[in-house]
Design an enzyme around this catalytic site. Structure first.
Site, short mmCIF file in Angstrom:
data_model
loop_
_atom_site.label_atom_id
_atom_site.label_comp_id
_atom_site.label_asym_id
_atom_site.label_seq_id
_atom_site.Cartn_x
_atom_site.Cartn_y
_atom_site.Cartn_z
N GLU A 45 0.83 -1.21 0.00
CA GLU A 45 0.00 0.00 0.00
C GLU A 45 0.87 1.26 0.00
O GLU A 45 2.10 1.21 0.14
CB GLU A 45 -0.94 -0.04 1.21
CG GLU A 45 -1.90 -1.22 1.11
CD GLU A 45 -2.92 -1.26 2.22
OE1 GLU A 45 -2.79 -0.55 3.23
OE2 GLU A 45 -3.90 -2.03 2.06
N TYR A 49 -3.45 6.42 -1.53
CA TYR A 49 -4.10 5.11 -1.55
C TYR A 49 -4.19 4.42 -2.92
O TYR A 49 -3.91 3.23 -3.01
CB TYR A 49 -5.51 5.19 -0.94
CG TYR A 49 -5.56 5.61 0.51
CD1 TYR A 49 -4.41 5.65 1.31
CD2 TYR A 49 -6.77 5.98 1.10
CE1 TYR A 49 -4.47 6.05 2.64
CE2 TYR A 49 -6.83 6.37 2.43
CZ TYR A 49 -5.68 6.40 3.19
OH TYR A 49 -5.73 6.78 4.50
N CYS A 54 -1.94 -4.66 -5.55
CA CYS A 54 -2.50 -5.89 -4.99
C CYS A 54 -1.47 -7.02 -5.02
O CYS A 54 -0.53 -7.00 -5.84
CB CYS A 54 -3.71 -6.32 -5.80
SG CYS A 54 -5.14 -5.26 -5.63
N GLU A 56 -1.85 -10.02 -6.15
CA GLU A 56 -1.88 -10.72 -7.43
C GLU A 56 -0.98 -10.02 -8.44
O GLU A 56 -0.25 -10.65 -9.21
CB GLU A 56 -3.31 -10.75 -8.00
CG GLU A 56 -4.31 -11.51 -7.15
CD GLU A 56 -4.99 -10.65 -6.09
OE1 GLU A 56 -4.35 -9.74 -5.54
OE2 GLU A 56 -6.17 -10.92 -5.81
N CYS A 90 -7.35 -6.88 -11.14
CA CYS A 90 -6.50 -8.08 -11.03
C CYS A 90 -7.07 -9.24 -11.83
O CYS A 90 -6.32 -10.06 -12.36
CB CYS A 90 -6.27 -8.46 -9.58
SG CYS A 90 -5.01 -7.39 -8.82
N1 THU Z 1 -6.09 -6.64 -2.05
C1 THU Z 1 -5.25 -7.52 -2.69
O1 THU Z 1 -4.03 -7.41 -2.60
N2 THU Z 1 -5.82 -8.51 -3.42
C2 THU Z 1 -7.15 -8.75 -3.53
O2 THU Z 1 -7.56 -9.71 -4.17
C3 THU Z 1 -8.11 -7.83 -2.88
C4 THU Z 1 -7.53 -6.71 -2.11
C5 THU Z 1 -5.50 -5.60 -1.21
C6 THU Z 1 -5.60 -4.20 -1.72
C7 THU Z 1 -5.46 -3.41 -0.43
O3 THU Z 1 -4.08 -3.29 -0.10
C8 THU Z 1 -6.10 -4.30 0.62
O4 THU Z 1 -6.13 -5.61 0.05
C9 THU Z 1 -7.50 -3.88 1.02
O5 THU Z 1 -8.32 -3.76 -0.06
#
Ligand code: THU
Length: 126
Positions: A45, A49, A54, A56, A90
């Protein structure tokens, strides 16, 4: 240990290094690629924001950087009670490196709970 279990453990390990101070929602992803290697990623993160990435996305970048070409199977893990589900962006990223045989497993702290093809997660895709 079978490959699903190995991917689950690797995704779980990756989530331990997640940088997620803003959401407090760590995520890990592990990919078995066509070259036989396992690649992993966690969410990273940012104080701005939307700049965060993510798990993935990180795992796919690691795969491509090291020479993997296709996702054979992957696990996406979050240590929560509610099952994680990949975001739309993703799903499109996975689609780029998946085929009809690719399996995407979604896991919570108790293990893999659901498994999908990319067509199921992202029907009628570009
Ligand atoms: N997030 C992921 O890394 N993968 C997902 O499949 C869903 C959400 C992360 C994004 C953010 O850092 C946190 O989870 C909350 O949404």
């Amino acid at each position: 240990m079978n490959i699903k279990e190995k991917l689950f453990q690797t995704a779980k390990e990756a989530s331990l290094n997640s940088f997620s101070p803003y959401s407090n929602f760590p995520v890990g992803a592990a990919i078995l690629a066509d070259d036989g290697n396992i690649y992993k990623g966690c969410n990273v993160e940012n104080i701005s924001y939307p700049v965060g990435i993510c798990a993935e996305s990180a795992a796919i970048a690691a795969m491509i950087c090291d020479g993997g070409k296709k996702i054979i199977e992957m696990v996406i893990f979050a240590p929560s009670d509610k099952l994680i589900s990949p975001c739309g962006a993703c799903r499109q990223r996975i689609k780029e490196f998946a085929d009809n045989q690719t399996i995407i497993h979604l896991a919570d702290k108790n293990g893999i709970q659901k498994s999908f093809t990319i067509e199921e997660l992202l029907p009628f895709s570009f």
